[in-house]
Write a protein that holds these residues in place. Structure first.
Motif, PDB file in Angstrom:
ATOM      1  N   PHE A 190     -26.695  49.099  24.388  1.00  0.00           N
ATOM      2  CA  PHE A 190     -25.761  50.215  24.320  1.00  0.00           C
ATOM      3  C   PHE A 190     -25.466  50.747  25.717  1.00  0.00           C
ATOM      4  O   PHE A 190     -24.331  51.117  26.024  1.00  0.00           O
ATOM      5  CB  PHE A 190     -26.313  51.324  23.441  1.00  0.00           C
ATOM      6  CG  PHE A 190     -26.331  50.989  21.966  1.00  0.00           C
ATOM      7  CD1 PHE A 190     -25.786  49.805  21.496  1.00  0.00           C
ATOM      8  CD2 PHE A 190     -26.879  51.860  21.052  1.00  0.00           C
ATOM      9  CE1 PHE A 190     -25.790  49.492  20.148  1.00  0.00           C
ATOM     10  CE2 PHE A 190     -26.887  51.571  19.699  1.00  0.00           C
ATOM     11  CZ  PHE A 190     -26.342  50.388  19.247  1.00  0.00           C
ATOM     12  N   ARG A 191     -26.480  50.809  26.557  1.00  0.00           N
ATOM     13  CA  ARG A 191     -26.266  51.334  27.906  1.00  0.00           C
ATOM     14  C   ARG A 191     -25.321  50.426  28.697  1.00  0.00           C
ATOM     15  O   ARG A 191     -24.470  50.908  29.447  1.00  0.00           O
ATOM     16  CB  ARG A 191     -27.609  51.491  28.620  1.00  0.00           C
ATOM     17  CG  ARG A 191     -28.485  52.567  27.995  1.00  0.00           C
ATOM     18  CD  ARG A 191     -29.662  52.939  28.870  1.00  0.00           C
ATOM     19  NE  ARG A 191     -30.569  53.821  28.153  1.00  0.00           N
ATOM     20  CZ  ARG A 191     -31.764  53.472  27.690  1.00  0.00           C
ATOM     21  NH1 ARG A 191     -32.217  52.247  27.892  1.00  0.00           N
ATOM     22  NH2 ARG A 191     -32.525  54.333  27.053  1.00  0.00           N
ATOM     23  N   ASP A 214     -28.954  49.436  14.647  1.00  0.00           N
ATOM     24  CA  ASP A 214     -27.874  50.304  15.124  1.00  0.00           C
ATOM     25  C   ASP A 214     -28.343  51.742  15.332  1.00  0.00           C
ATOM     26  O   ASP A 214     -28.127  52.329  16.400  1.00  0.00           O
ATOM     27  CB  ASP A 214     -26.712  50.304  14.124  1.00  0.00           C
ATOM     28  CG  ASP A 214     -26.186  48.913  13.840  1.00  0.00           C
ATOM     29  OD1 ASP A 214     -26.033  48.140  14.797  1.00  0.00           O
ATOM     30  OD2 ASP A 214     -25.936  48.599  12.665  1.00  0.00           O
ATOM     31  N   VAL A 215     -28.968  52.318  14.314  1.00  0.00           N
ATOM     32  CA  VAL A 215     -29.302  53.744  14.371  1.00  0.00           C
ATOM     33  C   VAL A 215     -30.431  54.011  15.353  1.00  0.00           C
ATOM     34  O   VAL A 215     -30.334  54.905  16.201  1.00  0.00           O
ATOM     35  CB  VAL A 215     -29.643  54.284  12.964  1.00  0.00           C
ATOM     36  CG1 VAL A 215     -30.196  55.708  13.055  1.00  0.00           C
ATOM     37  CG2 VAL A 215     -28.398  54.263  12.082  1.00  0.00           C
ATOM     38  N   VAL A 216     -31.511  53.237  15.277  1.00  0.00           N
ATOM     39  CA  VAL A 216     -32.645  53.512  16.164  1.00  0.00           C
ATOM     40  C   VAL A 216     -32.249  53.311  17.629  1.00  0.00           C
ATOM     41  O   VAL A 216     -32.625  54.098  18.505  1.00  0.00           O
ATOM     42  CB  VAL A 216     -33.883  52.678  15.791  1.00  0.00           C
ATOM     43  CG1 VAL A 216     -33.676  51.185  16.089  1.00  0.00           C
ATOM     44  CG2 VAL A 216     -35.114  53.193  16.529  1.00  0.00           C
ATOM     45  N   ALA A 217     -31.469  52.267  17.908  1.00  0.00           N
ATOM     46  CA  ALA A 217     -31.033  52.039  19.292  1.00  0.00           C
ATOM     47  C   ALA A 217     -30.082  53.136  19.738  1.00  0.00           C
ATOM     48  O   ALA A 217     -30.124  53.580  20.897  1.00  0.00           O
ATOM     49  CB  ALA A 217     -30.372  50.673  19.430  1.00  0.00           C
ATOM     50  N   GLY A 218     -29.209  53.591  18.841  1.00  0.00           N
ATOM     51  CA  GLY A 218     -28.299  54.673  19.179  1.00  0.00           C
ATOM     52  C   GLY A 218     -29.039  55.967  19.488  1.00  0.00           C
ATOM     53  O   GLY A 218     -28.711  56.668  20.445  1.00  0.00           O
ATOM     54  N   ILE A 219     -30.056  56.267  18.687  1.00  0.00           N
ATOM     55  CA  ILE A 219     -30.863  57.463  18.936  1.00  0.00           C
ATOM     56  C   ILE A 219     -31.556  57.362  20.287  1.00  0.00           C
ATOM     57  O   ILE A 219     -31.551  58.303  21.085  1.00  0.00           O
ATOM     58  CB  ILE A 219     -31.898  57.652  17.799  1.00  0.00           C
ATOM     59  CG1 ILE A 219     -31.205  58.051  16.497  1.00  0.00           C
ATOM     60  CG2 ILE A 219     -32.939  58.700  18.185  1.00  0.00           C
ATOM     61  CD1 ILE A 219     -32.109  58.044  15.286  1.00  0.00           C
ATOM     62  N   GLU A 220     -32.155  56.197  20.566  1.00  0.00           N
ATOM     63  CA  GLU A 220     -32.882  56.023  21.822  1.00  0.00           C
ATOM     64  C   GLU A 220     -31.957  56.038  23.036  1.00  0.00           C
ATOM     65  O   GLU A 220     -32.386  56.374  24.144  1.00  0.00           O
ATOM     66  CB  GLU A 220     -33.695  54.728  21.772  1.00  0.00           C
ATOM     67  CG  GLU A 220     -34.852  54.796  20.782  1.00  0.00           C
ATOM     68  CD  GLU A 220     -35.650  53.509  20.704  1.00  0.00           C
ATOM     69  OE1 GLU A 220     -35.314  52.539  21.424  1.00  0.00           O
ATOM     70  OE2 GLU A 220     -36.612  53.470  19.918  1.00  0.00           O
ATOM     71  N   ALA A 221     -30.693  55.680  22.814  1.00  0.00           N
ATOM     72  CA  ALA A 221     -29.720  55.728  23.918  1.00  0.00           C
ATOM     73  C   ALA A 221     -29.064  57.106  24.046  1.00  0.00           C
ATOM     74  O   ALA A 221     -28.259  57.321  24.931  1.00  0.00           O
ATOM     75  CB  ALA A 221     -28.646  54.662  23.719  1.00  0.00           C
TER      76      ALA A 221
END
Length: 266
Positions: A190-191, A214-221
């Protein structure tokens, strides 16, 4: 937490969000047009590393969705961007197809079977025992182990088939070395997508259909996360996880400004 009306840029997953089995999901074409009309930067993301953005753009067009290749970001492109940053002009032995080999070539990497800096495992429909054996020996001799994405299986007309994660696990078992995985759920994907469109996490939204990628990576980003129920996740699946998306919607049709509906904001 960023509100949806504060989102200025969008990242969206492809399968299960915009398309399902090569058919556009309700509202997908209209949402893409809405973003274009509003001049909002966006990227369509996929963990699939088989195809180049040009290939994927053509496939989406045949499904009725217009997404120019420059608006597509794959795990192969994210992997190539990461490796270019790590070791400009490096070398790699690649198990994969045009998506990853083209991305690495364009990033200035050399493909070689002789003492490569990296072994890169991507998606392919033609895994070769000879290539896997070569990858194991190169990693044992010091090559760094990279995988484009962690997906253990992929879909086919006849049912699930082994994918990148399964082959990487085989290599890990033989070498004792775990790969560094660039694709989702690594927030690095995502970054790198944000960097491509010059966006910032505090005003970017991510739309996906999977809690575990999708969701966990989005939250972490640090993104505004929207889970749609047109793909993998359902209410029972959502309850399994200790984290929640910013919003849960029935589908991308619920994001159309002329079609406002109540959404669950969490």
């Amino acid at each position: 937490m960023t509100r949806r009306d504060e989102v200025e840029c969008w990242l969206t997953d492809m399968d299960g969000v915009l398309v399902h089995e090569n058919r556009p999901l309700p509202g997908a074409a209209e949402l893409l047009q809405q973003w274009r009309d509003q001049g909002k930067p966006y990227l369509v993301l996929t963990n699939n590393s088989i195809f180049t953005p040009r290939d994927l753009s053509a496939r989406l067009r045949s499904s009725g969705l217009e997404v120019p290749e420059e608006f597509i970001w794959t795990s192969a492109l994210a992997t190539a961007a990461f490796l270019k940053d790590q070791m400009p002009g490096g070398s790699a032995f690649v198990i994969g197809e045009a998506g990853i080999t083209t991305a690495l070539h364009e990033a200035g990497f050399i493909m070689t079977e002789t003492a490569p800096d990296y072994v890169v495992v991507g998606e392919t429909r033609n895994y070769s025992f000879e290539a896997i054996t070569k990858a194991i020996r190169l990693i044992n001799n010091g090559a760094r182990f990279i995988a484009t994405n962690p997906d253990a299986t992929g879909p086919s007309a006849d049912g699930p088939m082994p994918a990148t994660g399964a082959i990487a696990a085989l290599i890990t078992k033989a070498t004792g070395k775990e790969p560094y995985i660039v694709g989702k759920p690594n927030p690095m994907m995502f970054r790198s997508a944000l960097n491509k469109i010059g966006a910032h996490s505090e005003n970017t939204g991510m739309i996906g259909d999977r809690m575990d990628t999708d969701v966990v990576a989005g939250i972490e980003a640090g993104l505004h996360t929207i889970l749609v129920l047109t793909g993998i996740s359902d209410e029972k699946e959502i309850a399994r996880y200790p984290f929640r998306p910013s919003e849960i919607l029935g589908g991308v049709v619920d994001l159309l400004e002329h079609n406002p509906i109540e959404s669950e904001v969490v």
